[in-house]
Scaffold this motif. Structure first.
Motif, mmCIF file in Angstrom:
data_model
loop_
_atom_site.group_PDB
_atom_site.id
_atom_site.type_symbol
_atom_site.label_atom_id
_atom_site.label_comp_id
_atom_site.label_asym_id
_atom_site.label_seq_id
_atom_site.Cartn_x
_atom_site.Cartn_y
_atom_site.Cartn_z
ATOM 1 N N VAL A 50 -36.209 2.650 22.775
ATOM 2 C CA VAL A 50 -35.408 3.817 22.393
ATOM 3 C C VAL A 50 -34.499 4.174 23.554
ATOM 4 O O VAL A 50 -34.967 4.391 24.681
ATOM 5 C CB VAL A 50 -36.302 5.016 22.021
ATOM 6 C CG1 VAL A 50 -35.440 6.238 21.731
ATOM 7 C CG2 VAL A 50 -37.168 4.687 20.813
ATOM 8 N N ARG A 66 -35.049 2.017 8.648
ATOM 9 C CA ARG A 66 -34.155 3.097 9.020
ATOM 10 C C ARG A 66 -34.991 4.272 9.520
ATOM 11 O O ARG A 66 -35.993 4.623 8.922
ATOM 12 C CB ARG A 66 -33.341 3.553 7.809
ATOM 13 C CG ARG A 66 -32.283 2.570 7.362
ATOM 14 C CD ARG A 66 -31.697 3.030 6.034
ATOM 15 N NE ARG A 66 -31.204 4.393 6.103
ATOM 16 C CZ ARG A 66 -29.939 4.725 6.331
ATOM 17 N NH1 ARG A 66 -29.038 3.778 6.501
ATOM 18 N NH2 ARG A 66 -29.555 5.980 6.369
ATOM 19 N N CYS A 67 -34.589 4.855 10.655
ATOM 20 C CA CYS A 67 -35.350 5.983 11.183
ATOM 21 C C CYS A 67 -35.380 7.107 10.153
ATOM 22 O O CYS A 67 -34.327 7.543 9.670
ATOM 23 C CB CYS A 67 -34.722 6.470 12.489
ATOM 24 S SG CYS A 67 -35.049 5.386 13.875
ATOM 25 N N TYR A 95 -26.040 7.235 9.507
ATOM 26 C CA TYR A 95 -26.995 8.292 9.831
ATOM 27 C C TYR A 95 -26.193 9.572 10.006
ATOM 28 O O TYR A 95 -25.524 9.759 11.027
ATOM 29 C CB TYR A 95 -27.772 7.956 11.096
ATOM 30 C CG TYR A 95 -28.609 6.705 10.966
ATOM 31 C CD1 TYR A 95 -29.945 6.782 10.593
ATOM 32 C CD2 TYR A 95 -28.054 5.447 11.192
ATOM 33 C CE1 TYR A 95 -30.716 5.633 10.458
ATOM 34 C CE2 TYR A 95 -28.822 4.296 11.064
ATOM 35 C CZ TYR A 95 -30.144 4.402 10.699
ATOM 36 O OH TYR A 95 -30.896 3.260 10.561
ATOM 37 N N SER A 129 -39.412 -3.158 10.574
ATOM 38 C CA SER A 129 -38.601 -2.074 11.122
ATOM 39 C C SER A 129 -37.840 -1.423 9.968
ATOM 40 O O SER A 129 -37.558 -2.054 8.959
ATOM 41 C CB SER A 129 -37.630 -2.604 12.175
ATOM 42 O OG SER A 129 -36.800 -3.602 11.631
ATOM 43 N N SER A 174 -32.686 3.292 18.482
ATOM 44 C CA SER A 174 -33.913 2.511 18.581
ATOM 45 C C SER A 174 -33.688 1.078 18.122
ATOM 46 O O SER A 174 -32.937 0.820 17.176
ATOM 47 C CB SER A 174 -35.033 3.154 17.754
ATOM 48 O OG SER A 174 -34.776 3.009 16.372
ATOM 49 N N ILE A 183 -31.390 8.365 15.789
ATOM 50 C CA ILE A 183 -32.122 9.625 15.668
ATOM 51 C C ILE A 183 -31.283 10.725 16.303
ATOM 52 O O ILE A 183 -30.873 10.608 17.467
ATOM 53 C CB ILE A 183 -33.486 9.564 16.378
ATOM 54 C CG1 ILE A 183 -34.283 8.328 15.945
ATOM 55 C CG2 ILE A 183 -34.287 10.825 16.112
ATOM 56 C CD1 ILE A 183 -35.570 8.143 16.718
ATOM 57 N N SER A 202 -31.387 1.696 14.767
ATOM 58 C CA SER A 202 -31.497 2.930 14.000
ATOM 59 C C SER A 202 -31.154 4.109 14.891
ATOM 60 O O SER A 202 -31.280 4.036 16.119
ATOM 61 C CB SER A 202 -32.909 3.087 13.430
ATOM 62 O OG SER A 202 -33.187 2.091 12.468
ATOM 63 N N LYS A 243 -36.848 10.969 9.207
ATOM 64 C CA LYS A 243 -37.413 12.207 9.727
ATOM 65 C C LYS A 243 -38.779 12.445 9.098
ATOM 66 O O LYS A 243 -38.931 12.407 7.877
ATOM 67 C CB LYS A 243 -36.463 13.366 9.410
ATOM 68 C CG LYS A 243 -36.735 14.638 10.190
ATOM 69 C CD LYS A 243 -35.644 15.654 9.910
ATOM 70 C CE LYS A 243 -35.828 16.908 10.751
ATOM 71 N NZ LYS A 243 -34.748 17.903 10.491
ATOM 72 N N TYR A 246 -39.882 11.054 14.191
ATOM 73 C CA TYR A 246 -39.138 10.136 13.341
ATOM 74 C C TYR A 246 -39.900 8.818 13.202
ATOM 75 O O TYR A 246 -40.393 8.262 14.187
ATOM 76 C CB TYR A 246 -37.751 9.855 13.926
ATOM 77 C CG TYR A 246 -36.774 10.994 13.767
ATOM 78 C CD1 TYR A 246 -35.809 10.981 12.769
ATOM 79 C CD2 TYR A 246 -36.826 12.098 14.615
ATOM 80 C CE1 TYR A 246 -34.922 12.028 12.627
ATOM 81 C CE2 TYR A 246 -35.937 13.153 14.473
ATOM 82 C CZ TYR A 246 -34.988 13.107 13.471
ATOM 83 O OH TYR A 246 -34.109 14.159 13.323
ATOM 84 N N ALA A 254 -43.849 5.880 15.458
ATOM 85 C CA ALA A 254 -42.876 6.971 15.398
ATOM 86 C C ALA A 254 -42.549 7.436 16.812
ATOM 87 O O ALA A 254 -43.238 7.102 17.779
ATOM 88 C CB ALA A 254 -43.423 8.121 14.563
ATOM 89 N N MET A 262 -40.075 4.887 12.779
ATOM 90 C CA MET A 262 -39.196 3.793 13.174
ATOM 91 C C MET A 262 -39.655 2.439 12.657
ATOM 92 O O MET A 262 -38.841 1.530 12.504
ATOM 93 C CB MET A 262 -39.076 3.748 14.698
ATOM 94 C CG MET A 262 -38.310 4.909 15.279
ATOM 95 S SD MET A 262 -38.096 4.749 17.051
ATOM 96 C CE MET A 262 -39.785 4.862 17.573
#
Length: 559
Positions: free
Chosen positions: A346, A383-384, A267, A381, A329, A317, A315, A386, A393, A424, A395
């Protein structure tokens, strides 16, 4: 029968007074009616005791908008009159509209010393949002992959000392086939690898091209996979290993990071990156700094109930304002006495230390008319990703309801149609958002051609992308020939239930028309672009002001 008395006769009965007015109007000549109408239009008769819309306090205007109006309705109300526009342009009203329709928008601009007014923020964001919602980009172009030093679309300055007439073959090796071309996207830059020794980075905002050569790694026997690109960094990972190689696009320098276990995900944003390993280690790193293991796996398990597990690595953020803040997360499944809960956890980190935990139970289909004992819900689930420019984001997505007695091998054809929802998290408001989606044609569920297509779509790693109120599902090459658009179900929102959602089926059909199923790749979204990749090129939709791109060709001449 006597005629009704004058309206001013003193009788307080409203029905009597109304009848008297009707009788008075019936006795007027056409000229007198026109004269009376002109007086009312000029506002000469002063009506006392009644408040007009512009007389309402800002609090009531905000309640009107958030409980009864869609975003389009608010914009239409501003066009009624100058007085109405003044009421809607009140700073308190616009600030409330920003917080309701675009949570996080005010917060992300709060530290801007040259902050625009709430009115300007709301109008600018609303214009961009509706342009995306209805699929109306400023430019559309199909760009064929071309790995020459400079292509017809992207330009590159030749190295100093190179003769302008010198052949380009001494700079780049002959291109290979673009079948299964590795492509990543970030910050308006498309990075793709035409061979095992170089990567091309094309900037859609400037139409400039940059080339990264890593033949020294290849000659030493190291195979590098393309993982991520930002406005500053290019991230490559040793195939099947635990080493990460980062190239700075501006400095043209390399850095190497060794992870505690096999690499799983990256990320990256600007000059910073977080690497996740297959054993759920989370390692934070930035250019010019050192790698730091955050110990997120152990911290996450502290607040998890017994009989809970997570199938996927965590993931990441990034906080869009504070560089020292990030969120990690985890999606957990929990089996209780008679229920199976799905939760999103989170963890908020500041300066490498956990400071807060947020937990959300996924209830996307809790109010369905099907009995929970007769169905199962698949949660995927992801990858986070945008979802907008002010902190939201994606999730996880929730899909596929079918009887629990069915199996993939025998009874999957009896499964119910797909229903799609998302979970999200907004890092600016620190709140969860759960949404239901409709397909582009406005139907509450998306019917696939065959049930096997549902299973393949749900289990695919890169089957979705999201931005704003849209969720895009990439059709699978073998069994599903379409790329499908999903819109947020506005009928599930009190404020947006007064009208139908937008119909962008024409845009969905256009994408499917230009991209052959056998050549389909991935789709990438951000505030400026939507990029649909194929084996022969990319379909680019530009929603921001950029240098003019080649006009999208007609269907007869499209590659």
């Amino acid at each position: 029968m006597d005629a009704p008395a004058s309206p001013n006769s003193g009788n307080p009965n409203p029905q009597y007074r109304t009848a008297a007015i009707d009788a008075f109007l019936a006795g007027l000549s056409p000229w007198e009616l026109i004269y009376l109408r002109s007086h009312f239009r000029d506002g000469r008769p002063k009506v006392g005791g009644l408040a007009s819309f512009e007389d309402l306090p800002a609090e009531l205007v905000c309640i009107t908008a958030t409980e009864h109006l869609r975003l389009e309705d608010v914009l239409n109300c501003r066009r009624v009159s100058r007085a109405w526009r003044a009421a809607w342009d009140c700073e308190a009203v616009c600030s409330a509209l920003c917080r309701y329709f675009f949570p996080g928008l005010v917060e992300i601009h709060a530290e801007d010393q040259e902050q625009a007014s709430a009115r300007d923020l709301f109008l600018q964001e609303a214009e961009q949002f509706l342009r995306r919602r209805h699929g109306n980009p400023l430019q559309k172009s199909f760009i064929v992959w071309d790995d020459a030093w400079s292509s017809e679309v992207f330009r590159n300055n030749r190295p100093e000392g190179d003769d302008e007439d010198a052949p380009q073959s001494n700079i780049l090796a002959p291109p290979q086939s673009h079948q299964s071309l590795p492509v990543v996207y970030g910050d308006g830059k498309v990075a793709w690898r035409p061979s095992n020794t170089r990567i091309i980075i094309d900037d859609l905002r400037t139409r400039q091209r940059q080339i990264c050569s890593f033949s020294q790694f290849y000659l030493s026997g190291l195979i590098l996979n393309l993982e991520s690109v930002t406005k500053d960094l290019l991230v490559l990972v040793a195939k099947g290993g635990n080493t990460v190689h980062v190239w700075h696009l501006n400095l043209e320098e390399w850095r190497r990071i060794t992870l505690p276990a096999r690499f799983s995900a990256c990320y990256a944003e600007a000059e910073r990156a977080v690497f996740v390993t297959a054993e759920s280690h989370v390692v934070s790193w930035n250019w010019g700094g050192k790698a730091l293991d955050l110990g997120a796996k152990e911290e996450a398990n502290l607040g998890v109930l017994k009989n809970s597990w997570s199938h996927n690595p965590p993931s990441i953020i990034w906080h869009p304002i504070r560089r020292s803040t990030l969120f990690i997360s985890f999606v957990y499944h929990h089996i209780g006495a008679h229920i199976c809960n799905r939760e999103v956890h989170v963890l908020k980190y500041e300066d490498g230390k956990p400071v807060k935990r947020f937990t959300e139970i996924i209830t996307c289909f809790a109010e369905t008319d099907l009995s929970l004992t007769n169905m199962s819900v698949w949660l995927t689930s992801t990858r986070c990703q945008k979802m907008n420019s002010h902190g939201l984001y994606l999730m996880a997505t929730v899909c596929l309801e079918y009887p629990p007695t069915s199996t993939f091998s025998s009874e999957i054809r009896n499964c119910r149609p797909v229903a799609v929802a998302s979970v999200a998290f907004n890092v600016l408001t620190e709140a969860f958002v759960q949404r239901h989606y409709l397909n582009a044609n406005g139907n509450p569920t998306e019917h696939f051609h065959r049930s096997e297509e549902v299973a393949m779509a749900v289990l695919s790693d890169n089957w979705r992308s999201a931005w704003g109120d849209q969720l895009i599902l990439i059709g699978q090459r073998r069994c599903d020939p379409c790329t499908r658009w999903f819109q947020v179900d506005y009928h599930s929102s009190q404020a947006e239930s007064s009208g139908p959602g937008p119909d962008i089926s024409e845009r969905q059909s256009e994408v499917n028309h230009y991209i052959d199923p056998s050549e389909r790749g991935d789709v990438f979204c951000d505030s400026g672009f939507m990029v649909f990749t194929t084996t022969i090129g990319m379909l680019v939709w530009a929603f921001c002001d950029v240098p003019e791109l080649p006009v999208l060709q007609s269907s007869a001449t499209c590659p």
